[in-house]
Motif scaffolding. Sequence first.
Motif, PDB file in Angstrom:
ATOM      1  N   VAL A 107      39.261  36.217  44.817  1.00 20.67           N
ATOM      2  CA  VAL A 107      38.536  37.370  45.349  1.00 20.67           C
ATOM      3  C   VAL A 107      38.785  38.527  44.389  1.00 20.67           C
ATOM      4  CG1 VAL A 107      38.335  38.981  47.274  1.00 20.67           C
ATOM      5  CG2 VAL A 107      38.854  36.558  47.704  1.00 20.67           C
ATOM      6  N   GLU A 108      37.717  39.196  44.010  1.00 15.88           N
ATOM      7  CA  GLU A 108      37.856  40.242  43.004  1.00 15.88           C
ATOM      8  C   GLU A 108      37.105  41.501  43.432  1.00 15.88           C
ATOM      9  OE1 GLU A 108      38.450  40.325  38.286  1.00 15.88           O
ATOM     10  OE2 GLU A 108      37.206  38.729  39.097  1.00 15.88           O
ATOM     11  N   VAL A 109      37.817  42.624  43.390  1.00 11.37           N
ATOM     12  CA  VAL A 109      37.201  43.940  43.526  1.00 11.37           C
ATOM     13  C   VAL A 109      37.019  44.421  42.088  1.00 11.37           C
ATOM     14  CG1 VAL A 109      37.545  46.310  44.353  1.00 11.37           C
ATOM     15  CG2 VAL A 109      38.276  44.358  45.759  1.00 11.37           C
ATOM     16  N   THR A 110      35.772  44.670  41.693  1.00  7.81           N
ATOM     17  CA  THR A 110      35.504  44.745  40.248  1.00  7.81           C
ATOM     18  C   THR A 110      35.690  46.124  39.624  1.00  7.81           C
ATOM     19  OG1 THR A 110      33.157  45.095  40.655  1.00  7.81           O
ATOM     20  CG2 THR A 110      33.885  42.818  40.325  1.00  7.81           C
ATOM     21  N   GLU A 111      35.490  47.212  40.363  1.00  5.31           N
ATOM     22  CA  GLU A 111      35.472  48.532  39.723  1.00  5.31           C
ATOM     23  C   GLU A 111      36.793  49.284  39.883  1.00  5.31           C
ATOM     24  OE1 GLU A 111      32.945  49.063  37.717  1.00  5.31           O
ATOM     25  OE2 GLU A 111      32.257  47.106  38.410  1.00  5.31           O
ATOM     26  N   LEU A 112      37.243  49.439  41.119  1.00  6.18           N
ATOM     27  CA  LEU A 112      38.481  50.188  41.377  1.00  6.18           C
ATOM     28  C   LEU A 112      39.666  49.587  40.622  1.00  6.18           C
ATOM     29  CD1 LEU A 112      38.108  50.655  45.242  1.00  6.18           C
ATOM     30  CD2 LEU A 112      37.980  52.469  43.516  1.00  6.18           C
ATOM     31  N   ARG A 126      43.327  40.984  41.134  1.00  5.99           N
ATOM     32  CA  ARG A 126      42.651  39.759  41.552  1.00  5.99           C
ATOM     33  C   ARG A 126      43.639  38.857  42.303  1.00  5.99           C
ATOM     34  NH1 ARG A 126      39.608  34.791  38.425  1.00  5.99           N
ATOM     35  NH2 ARG A 126      41.711  34.076  37.976  1.00  5.99           N
ATOM     36  N   GLN A 159      38.720  48.618  50.175  1.00  5.36           N
ATOM     37  CA  GLN A 159      37.392  48.324  49.637  1.00  5.36           C
ATOM     38  C   GLN A 159      37.008  46.871  49.926  1.00  5.36           C
ATOM     39  OE1 GLN A 159      35.409  50.562  47.843  1.00  5.36           O
ATOM     40  NE2 GLN A 159      33.751  49.069  47.745  1.00  5.36           N
ATOM     41  N   MET A 160      37.938  45.964  49.677  1.00  4.51           N
ATOM     42  CA  MET A 160      37.688  44.545  49.912  1.00  4.51           C
ATOM     43  C   MET A 160      37.360  44.264  51.375  1.00  4.51           C
ATOM     44  SD  MET A 160      40.343  41.339  49.515  1.00  4.51           S
ATOM     45  CE  MET A 160      41.505  41.862  50.782  1.00  4.51           C
ATOM     46  N   ARG A 162      36.162  46.285  53.614  1.00  3.29           N
ATOM     47  CA  ARG A 162      34.835  46.817  53.897  1.00  3.29           C
ATOM     48  C   ARG A 162      33.763  45.888  53.315  1.00  3.29           C
ATOM     49  NH1 ARG A 162      30.907  51.254  51.271  1.00  3.29           N
ATOM     50  NH2 ARG A 162      30.856  49.575  49.765  1.00  3.29           N
ATOM     51  N   ASP A 163      33.896  45.534  52.044  1.00  2.15           N
ATOM     52  CA  ASP A 163      32.842  44.777  51.364  1.00  2.15           C
ATOM     53  C   ASP A 163      32.679  43.371  51.941  1.00  2.15           C
ATOM     54  OD1 ASP A 163      32.285  46.901  49.715  1.00  2.15           O
ATOM     55  OD2 ASP A 163      33.161  46.032  47.902  1.00  2.15           O
TER      56      ASP A 163
END
Lengths: 283, 283
Positions: A107-112, A126, A159-160, A162-163
């Motif tokens: 699982v990846e949060v790409t910007e923050l 990650r 963020q994760m 929420r997304d």
Amino acid sequence: MEIVNNIDSIRQKLACSRRQGKSIGLVPTMGFLHEGHLSLVRRAAKENDIVVVSIFVNPTQFGPQEDFESYPRDLERDALLAEEAGANFIFYPTVGEMYPQKYETFVEVTELTKELCGRSRPGHFRGVTTVVTKLFNIILPDKAYFGQKDAQQAIVIQQMVRDLNQNVEICVCPIIREKDGLAMSSRNTYLTPEEREQSTVLSASLEMAQQMIENGERDAERIRKAMEELILSKDKARIDYVEIVSAHNLKPVQVLSGKCLIALAVKFGATRLIDNIMVTVAQ
Amino acid sequence: MEIVNNIDSIRQKLACSRRQGKSIGLVPTMGFLHEGHLSLVRRAAKENDIVVVSIFVNPTQFGPQEDFESYPRDLERDALLAEEAGANFIFYPTVGEMYPQKYETFVEVTELTKELCGRSRPGHFRGVTTVVTKLFNIILPDKAYFGQKDAQQAIVIQQMVRDLNQNVEICVCPIIREKDGLAMSSRNTYLTPEEREQSTVLSASLEMAQQMIENGERDAERIRKAMEELILSKDKARIDYVEIVSAHNLKPVQVLSGKCLIALAVKFGATRLIDNIMVTVAQ
């Protein structure tokens, strides 16, 4: 309190509590518990019927040159402390239980994750978002507790959640400090006496920044420079970063306004320490 | 049957059923339902108290040159068909509901997605695993139903569920075919009459492969070549791939043995069609 190693058994035990309508709080940790962790456990115990503390030194969030092998571990002591603080279960899986053969999903949060610690620790977040997602899916907590000490981690996880529409409320709890100001961290045990003494400059630099802001300073670069200067007055300190960023997107600000995060990562010898404060400046 | 657009409302409605101990089956689709989808809905209705059909043309699984805009849509017809097949809810969110401003979290299966369709559709499976994770978190189904038609998708999703400890049972249902053998697909509507006629060569090539194997052929390359030759006897066909791979890791096999997937992707004009059969060869 019970120590459970196995995913299926912790699921079964918690399913039982859940059927009785009990709420579940999760405190994910890498163990070697200190007062910072315990403040999370106590809050979780106040807010939930059942508290699960997970203890898992997660290999996927360590870089190849980092301290996965040497990360301090002491399950016996952790168990006593966690129980005292109100934990009902310690979930203590092996690496093989969490990452079986042919594991390949992330699982990846790409910007923050491109900012701050993400720059010097590629792949770290990650690993964090992957293992936290797994823990959420295993424990199915109503609430999960994270420390403000790892400010970027808390923002990335929110963020994760929420997304990906994860069904959990994220609670972020204040930094707990030693008497002399050093933010508590399992990694503080790595410090030599001299490094330990010098390390108080980190919280001192944050206090100074806060004072400058209270005195009306709004120029981020002037605050940053003053912090760097103070930190580098200690000969063991090597700065990774000192940054003032928007708390919303973690991008550097020039003029302080709204909710800002002042964050730093500094190495003393081989030990990388982080600390931060959140400030809100009237716009 | 009810059509629900909003994440919070579908959650509320399903929480209510769940509290009554009802089981929930999810059939994720991109709409424009055909007998393939409906076979999943009927099976879900047999095995669950509540059936949710999601209809969402997911932008993140389309490449920039692909048919996101032109993908066929017909909610009214879909609603009638889904209800008839036993659906209780259609979850029909907007793109903005699923991917709000500043969306930046993705789920990725890293290895299985490098093969077959992953090669010609970079990012496709990342879009699929991300949206399916979101749907799982929103609907919290006991079981979710996918078609064997998208063989790689089914295998990738099973890997994801295992790796991330997602709380759902994946049910893979057989390919449904037109009378002349063409695997049902919403994209079949794109075909001109001539392409439609020629497209039957795909299932014919798979049948031929099966026949060769039944006759004792075990050399993957000989089977593959014969299939390619048959397909290319149709002047509108342009082969993307024809492959014989292990069903476990999707890597090409030289000699058929164990569970193998024979899969193909072929373009007729601008329309990319896929089809496959699973064969098990005694080792």
